[in-house]
Each structure stands twice: as C-alpha cells, then as structure tokens.
Design a protein around this motif. Sequence first.
Motif, PDB file in Angstrom:
ATOM      1  N   GLY A   1     -69.161 -24.252 -10.296  1.00 50.54           N
ATOM      2  CA  GLY A   1     -68.057 -24.340 -11.253  1.00 50.54           C
ATOM      3  C   GLY A   1     -66.729 -23.809 -10.755  1.00 50.54           C
ATOM      4  N   TYR A   2     -66.523 -23.875  -9.443  1.00 47.70           N
ATOM      5  CA  TYR A   2     -65.271 -23.399  -8.854  1.00 47.70           C
ATOM      6  C   TYR A   2     -64.710 -24.459  -7.912  1.00 47.70           C
ATOM      7  CZ  TYR A   2     -66.998 -18.884 -10.443  1.00 47.70           C
ATOM      8  OH  TYR A   2     -67.481 -17.849 -11.216  1.00 47.70           O
ATOM      9  N   ARG A   3     -63.428 -24.293  -7.617  1.00 48.28           N
ATOM     10  CA  ARG A   3     -62.730 -25.167  -6.682  1.00 48.28           C
ATOM     11  C   ARG A   3     -61.794 -24.304  -5.843  1.00 48.28           C
ATOM     12  NH1 ARG A   3     -62.053 -30.461  -6.503  1.00 48.28           N
ATOM     13  NH2 ARG A   3     -62.874 -30.841  -8.587  1.00 48.28           N
ATOM     14  N   SER A   4     -61.576 -24.696  -4.588  1.00 45.69           N
ATOM     15  CA  SER A   4     -60.658 -23.985  -3.706  1.00 45.69           C
ATOM     16  C   SER A   4     -59.861 -24.992  -2.891  1.00 45.69           C
ATOM     17  CB  SER A   4     -61.426 -23.074  -2.743  1.00 45.69           C
ATOM     18  OG  SER A   4     -60.530 -22.487  -1.817  1.00 45.69           O
ATOM     19  N   GLU A   5     -58.640 -24.627  -2.589  1.00 42.31           N
ATOM     20  CA  GLU A   5     -57.808 -25.466  -1.723  1.00 42.31           C
ATOM     21  C   GLU A   5     -57.906 -25.022  -0.263  1.00 42.31           C
ATOM     22  OE1 GLU A   5     -53.880 -25.578  -3.365  1.00 42.31           O
ATOM     23  OE2 GLU A   5     -54.621 -26.313  -5.294  1.00 42.31           O
ATOM     24  N   SER A   6     -58.668 -23.982   0.005  1.00 40.45           N
ATOM     25  CA  SER A   6     -58.801 -23.429   1.353  1.00 40.45           C
ATOM     26  C   SER A   6     -60.158 -23.800   1.947  1.00 40.45           C
ATOM     27  CB  SER A   6     -58.655 -21.912   1.305  1.00 40.45           C
ATOM     28  OG  SER A   6     -59.094 -21.330   2.513  1.00 40.45           O
ATOM     29  N   ARG A   7     -60.137 -24.541   3.038  1.00 35.32           N
ATOM     30  CA  ARG A   7     -61.379 -24.895   3.728  1.00 35.32           C
ATOM     31  C   ARG A   7     -62.149 -23.640   4.131  1.00 35.32           C
ATOM     32  NH1 ARG A   7     -62.615 -29.485   6.510  1.00 35.32           N
ATOM     33  NH2 ARG A   7     -61.448 -31.296   5.811  1.00 35.32           N
ATOM     34  N   TYR A   8     -61.415 -22.682   4.657  1.00 36.61           N
ATOM     35  CA  TYR A   8     -62.042 -21.458   5.140  1.00 36.61           C
ATOM     36  C   TYR A   8     -62.737 -20.715   4.005  1.00 36.61           C
ATOM     37  CZ  TYR A   8     -62.566 -17.359   8.135  1.00 36.61           C
ATOM     38  OH  TYR A   8     -63.083 -16.335   8.891  1.00 36.61           O
ATOM     39  N   LEU A   9     -62.078 -20.627   2.869  1.00 35.96           N
ATOM     40  CA  LEU A   9     -62.656 -19.930   1.722  1.00 35.96           C
ATOM     41  C   LEU A   9     -63.909 -20.644   1.214  1.00 35.96           C
ATOM     42  CD1 LEU A   9     -62.358 -17.483  -0.121  1.00 35.96           C
ATOM     43  CD2 LEU A   9     -60.946 -18.894  -1.622  1.00 35.96           C
ATOM     44  N   VAL A  10     -63.926 -21.963   1.277  1.00 35.73           N
ATOM     45  CA  VAL A  10     -65.121 -22.722   0.881  1.00 35.73           C
ATOM     46  C   VAL A  10     -66.313 -22.264   1.719  1.00 35.73           C
ATOM     47  CG1 VAL A  10     -66.179 -25.025   0.864  1.00 35.73           C
ATOM     48  CG2 VAL A  10     -63.853 -24.708  -0.012  1.00 35.73           C
ATOM     49  N   PHE A  11     -66.088 -22.076   3.026  1.00 33.83           N
ATOM     50  CA  PHE A  11     -67.158 -21.580   3.890  1.00 33.83           C
ATOM     51  C   PHE A  11     -67.501 -20.125   3.557  1.00 33.83           C
ATOM     52  CE2 PHE A  11     -65.777 -24.727   7.375  1.00 33.83           C
ATOM     53  CZ  PHE A  11     -66.717 -25.660   6.990  1.00 33.83           C
ATOM     54  N   GLN A  12     -66.491 -19.294   3.351  1.00 32.21           N
ATOM     55  CA  GLN A  12     -66.744 -17.886   3.053  1.00 32.21           C
ATOM     56  C   GLN A  12     -67.572 -17.711   1.784  1.00 32.21           C
ATOM     57  OE1 GLN A  12     -62.620 -16.492   3.122  1.00 32.21           O
ATOM     58  NE2 GLN A  12     -63.209 -15.061   4.728  1.00 32.21           N
ATOM     59  N   CYS A  13     -67.401 -18.586   0.821  1.00 30.80           N
ATOM     60  CA  CYS A  13     -68.107 -18.476  -0.464  1.00 30.80           C
ATOM     61  C   CYS A  13     -69.586 -18.829  -0.360  1.00 30.80           C
ATOM     62  CB  CYS A  13     -67.430 -19.352  -1.518  1.00 30.80           C
ATOM     63  SG  CYS A  13     -65.842 -18.684  -2.063  1.00 30.80           S
ATOM     64  N   LEU A  14     -70.025 -19.399   0.757  1.00 33.30           N
ATOM     65  CA  LEU A  14     -71.431 -19.786   0.884  1.00 33.30           C
ATOM     66  C   LEU A  14     -72.379 -18.611   0.716  1.00 33.30           C
ATOM     67  CD1 LEU A  14     -71.158 -22.388   3.753  1.00 33.30           C
ATOM     68  CD2 LEU A  14     -71.966 -22.827   1.417  1.00 33.30           C
ATOM     69  N   GLN A  15     -71.939 -17.434   1.057  1.00 29.37           N
ATOM     70  CA  GLN A  15     -72.772 -16.244   0.856  1.00 29.37           C
ATOM     71  C   GLN A  15     -73.093 -16.077  -0.634  1.00 29.37           C
ATOM     72  OE1 GLN A  15     -70.803 -12.620   1.928  1.00 29.37           O
ATOM     73  NE2 GLN A  15     -72.593 -11.358   1.498  1.00 29.37           N
ATOM     74  N   HIS A  16     -72.162 -16.455  -1.488  1.00 32.52           N
ATOM     75  CA  HIS A  16     -72.329 -16.267  -2.926  1.00 32.52           C
ATOM     76  C   HIS A  16     -72.848 -17.511  -3.638  1.00 32.52           C
ATOM     77  CE1 HIS A  16     -70.283 -12.602  -2.076  1.00 32.52           C
ATOM     78  NE2 HIS A  16     -69.207 -13.242  -1.687  1.00 32.52           N
ATOM     79  N   THR A  17     -72.560 -18.693  -3.094  1.00 29.31           N
ATOM     80  CA  THR A  17     -72.990 -19.918  -3.776  1.00 29.31           C
ATOM     81  C   THR A  17     -74.443 -20.269  -3.471  1.00 29.31           C
ATOM     82  OG1 THR A  17     -72.068 -21.284  -1.989  1.00 29.31           O
ATOM     83  CG2 THR A  17     -70.672 -20.915  -3.938  1.00 29.31           C
ATOM     84  N   ILE A  18     -74.851 -20.086  -2.205  1.00 32.96           N
ATOM     85  CA  ILE A  18     -76.227 -20.447  -1.836  1.00 32.96           C
ATOM     86  C   ILE A  18     -76.933 -19.350  -1.039  1.00 32.96           C
ATOM     87  CG2 ILE A  18     -75.867 -22.954  -1.936  1.00 32.96           C
ATOM     88  CD1 ILE A  18     -75.702 -22.864   1.184  1.00 32.96           C
ATOM     89  N   ASP A  19     -76.344 -18.154  -1.006  1.00 29.96           N
ATOM     90  CA  ASP A  19     -76.932 -17.015  -0.310  1.00 29.96           C
ATOM     91  C   ASP A  19     -77.140 -17.300   1.181  1.00 29.96           C
ATOM     92  OD1 ASP A  19     -77.793 -14.359  -0.309  1.00 29.96           O
ATOM     93  OD2 ASP A  19     -79.897 -14.931  -0.585  1.00 29.96           O
TER      94      ASP A  19
END
Length: 137
Positions: free
Chosen positions: A69-87
Amino acid sequence: MSHPQLDNLMRIGQLKADPPSEAECQGLMRSGIRRLDDARREELSLESRFDLAYNAAHALALAALRLRGYRSESRYLVFQCLQHTIDLPNEQWRVLDQAHRKRNLAEYEGDTDVDEQLIAALLRVAREIAKRLNELV
C-alpha cells in the motif's frame, strides 16, 4: 497490517500511501518475471542482461511495495524497503545496492562495468524476491 518503518518513511515524505491495485501488482510481477527470464539468455550482451536483471528486480521490488500500500518515486528506496515489505536479508539487499550504483554509472556516465558474477547474483536476488512475492499473493 501496519508497517511502522514504512509508515515512518511516509510521514517524512519518502513514501506515499496508495492502496494496492491487484492489476498493477500483477502487471509488475509479470514484467519482472519476463525480464528475469530474458536476462538468463546468454546470447545477449552482458550489458543487456544486466539491464534486464536490474529492471526485473526493480519491477518485483516495486510490486512488493505496492502490495503493502505504498508508492515511491525513488528506485533506490524501493530496493531499501524490501527489508520491510518481504523481509529480504541485508546481504541480498547489498547486491541490489551494488547493482543500483552500477546502473547509475551506466545511465549517467556511460560506464558499463558489469560482469557475469554480478548478473548471476542479481538474478538470484530477483528470483528470491519473486518467490517471496508469490508467498504474499
């Protein structure tokens, strides 16, 4: 389900809340898998395979963020969030960090210093993201 770390990123303006769209998530997953399959084609140049593998990983990572349920305009942040989205474990995230830096050098400076080892690692991580995504849907 609440995600405190992602909610914090939203509060500081790094992420935006956006209800997930099943069609969008499925499309991102299809695109990621298709690119992942194409990146395995050894008759392609290393640069093309890297580009396909990187964009496959990004599409899959974006699908994971969108499913939460989130969106980001930063490619890098999309990768960084993987720890929280899919562990995703940190050691796998580091491969994406390295690939992102290589991608930026190629895109913005014309430096396409990629090798088979990086592509193989990127393919492994992208497959792991796809596996974990499939467990979510």
